[in-house]
Scaffold this active site. Structure first.
Site, PDB file in Angstrom:
ATOM      1  N   ARG A 104       0.854  -1.191   0.000  1.00  0.00           N
ATOM      2  CA  ARG A 104       0.000   0.000   0.000  1.00  0.00           C
ATOM      3  C   ARG A 104       0.885   1.235   0.000  1.00  0.00           C
ATOM      4  O   ARG A 104       2.075   1.161   0.332  1.00  0.00           O
ATOM      5  CB  ARG A 104      -0.939   0.020   1.212  1.00  0.00           C
ATOM      6  CG  ARG A 104      -0.261   0.285   2.573  1.00  0.00           C
ATOM      7  CD  ARG A 104      -1.324   0.582   3.622  1.00  0.00           C
ATOM      8  NE  ARG A 104      -0.816   0.734   4.967  1.00  0.00           N
ATOM      9  CZ  ARG A 104      -0.334   1.869   5.484  1.00  0.00           C
ATOM     10  NH1 ARG A 104      -0.244   2.958   4.725  1.00  0.00           N
ATOM     11  NH2 ARG A 104       0.067   1.924   6.741  1.00  0.00           N
ATOM     12  N   GLU A 125       4.094  -5.385   6.839  1.00  0.00           N
ATOM     13  CA  GLU A 125       5.326  -4.868   7.460  1.00  0.00           C
ATOM     14  C   GLU A 125       6.371  -5.966   7.675  1.00  0.00           C
ATOM     15  O   GLU A 125       7.096  -5.974   8.662  1.00  0.00           O
ATOM     16  CB  GLU A 125       5.006  -4.140   8.773  1.00  0.00           C
ATOM     17  CG  GLU A 125       4.014  -3.009   8.599  1.00  0.00           C
ATOM     18  CD  GLU A 125       3.719  -2.245   9.877  1.00  0.00           C
ATOM     19  OE1 GLU A 125       4.496  -2.378  10.841  1.00  0.00           O
ATOM     20  OE2 GLU A 125       2.704  -1.518   9.912  1.00  0.00           O
ATOM     21  N   ASN A 155       8.883   5.699   4.931  1.00  0.00           N
ATOM     22  CA  ASN A 155       8.239   6.782   5.665  1.00  0.00           C
ATOM     23  C   ASN A 155       8.900   8.106   5.328  1.00  0.00           C
ATOM     24  O   ASN A 155       9.910   8.141   4.644  1.00  0.00           O
ATOM     25  CB  ASN A 155       8.268   6.518   7.174  1.00  0.00           C
ATOM     26  CG  ASN A 155       6.895   6.230   7.734  1.00  0.00           C
ATOM     27  OD1 ASN A 155       5.948   6.964   7.469  1.00  0.00           O
ATOM     28  ND2 ASN A 155       6.775   5.160   8.496  1.00  0.00           N
ATOM     29  N   ASP A 202       9.339   7.735  11.939  1.00  0.00           N
ATOM     30  CA  ASP A 202       8.067   7.756  11.223  1.00  0.00           C
ATOM     31  C   ASP A 202       8.052   8.989  10.326  1.00  0.00           C
ATOM     32  O   ASP A 202       8.909   9.138   9.469  1.00  0.00           O
ATOM     33  CB  ASP A 202       6.908   7.742  12.223  1.00  0.00           C
ATOM     34  CG  ASP A 202       5.601   7.259  11.619  1.00  0.00           C
ATOM     35  OD1 ASP A 202       5.348   7.552  10.441  1.00  0.00           O
ATOM     36  OD2 ASP A 202       4.809   6.611  12.325  1.00  0.00           O
TER      37      ASP A 202
END
Length: 297
Positions: A104, A125, A155, A202
């Site tokens: 995704r 993941e 990220n 992140d």
């Protein structure tokens, strides 16, 4: 020298979403947009009036980035969509990675030339099947180019103020990479910008002096790096999963931070009553006004 910051973030909007991500400040509206990925929901919050609007997306929106015509470009599992907050409509613009149904899209940014950089990830993941892409708008539609691969969870990304450096995280590897962006829009000179020893990088964003701000998943903190990779300060956050930061407000010296409740044990959530909410704090160095995806004439 690294120091613990005296900044104390406060809860601005106690929304308690499952996985808050992708904050963008829209100056024309003086509003913060963000997403809740698992809920397939787009949120808009006006700090001054506390007005809150939501829209249900057709799939899990991982990022939304403003377009010069007032719409947003959204990344979802099956590709890129356009979203118009004026009527709440979504339209499917492009399929990305049709041969990787387990992937995704995850995060994105707009560079000073009006191009969007975004990444993909393995939805479970587990496998390094993610890549980094760039999309431009041409008279014929979207031009999507592939630039790097081997990411389990890509990220960021974030771009330096002059547009010459692209930063990208591979979260499970606890690593932030830097690339030189060439005049033709290609990536070169991959190098490690920083490695984390606790938690996972992140969302990242740059400020007007080129400093890089990294939100740490599973780390209860935000890291502020100098352009050379030196860690300048650590900002403690009152929740475990800190996802991304956006600069905004009238002077771009307010940092808005999304967080998540996902993955936090119930016992720990009792100690983090505002997990999944929007936090804010003030900074000395202002951020950069949000760039917009440039449409071709």
């Amino acid at each position: 020298m690294t120091m613990s910051s005296k900044i104390v973030p406060g809860c601005l909007f106690d929304v308690k979403v499952t996985l808050g991500e992708g904050p963008v400040w829209i100056a024309e509206e003086q509003a913060l947009y963000f997403v809740d990925i698992p809920a397939s929901t787009i949120h808009r919050y006006h700090p001054e009036t506390e007005k809150h609007d939501t829209w249900k997306a057709p799939n899990r929106a991982a990022f939304l980035l403003p377009v010069t015509d007032g719409t947003f470009l959204c990344g979802m599992p099956d590709g890129l969509y356009r979203f118009d907050p004026r009527d709440g409509r979504f339209s499917h613009d492009a399929v990305v990675e049709p041969g990787k149904p387990g992937n995704r899209l995850n995060d994105g940014c707009v560079d000073p030339k009006g191009r969007v950089w975004f990444g993909s990830m393995d939805d479970s993941e587990q496998s390094p099947t993610g890549s980094i892409y760039c999309v431009r708008h041409t008279p014929g539609g979207l031009d999507i180019s592939h630039h790097d691969e081997g990411y389990t969870v890509s990220n960021g990304p974030a771009v330096s103020p002059d547009g010459r450096i692209l930063y990208v995280c591979d979260s499970p590897e606890q690593t932030i990479y830097a690339f030189t962006v060439t005049e033709t829009g290609d990536l070169s000179q991959e190098r490690i910008f920083a490695r984390l020893d606790q938690g996972y990088p992140d969302g990242i964003v740059t400020d007007s002096e080129g400093g890089l701000w990294c939100c740490v998943w599973g780390g209860s903190r935000i890291l502020h790096f100098a352009p050379d990779g030196t860690l300048l300060e650590t900002i403690a956050m009152p929740c475990s999963n800190v996802t991304k930061l956006a600069f905004g407000g009238e002077d771009y010296r307010t940092a808005f931070v999304t967080t998540a409740r996902r993955g936090v044990p119930e016992a720990q959530l009792a100690k983090e009553p505002h997990a999944g909410s929007i936090f804010s704090f003030r900074v000395e160095v202002p951020g950069i006004p949000q760039q917009k995806f440039q449409l071709a004439n």
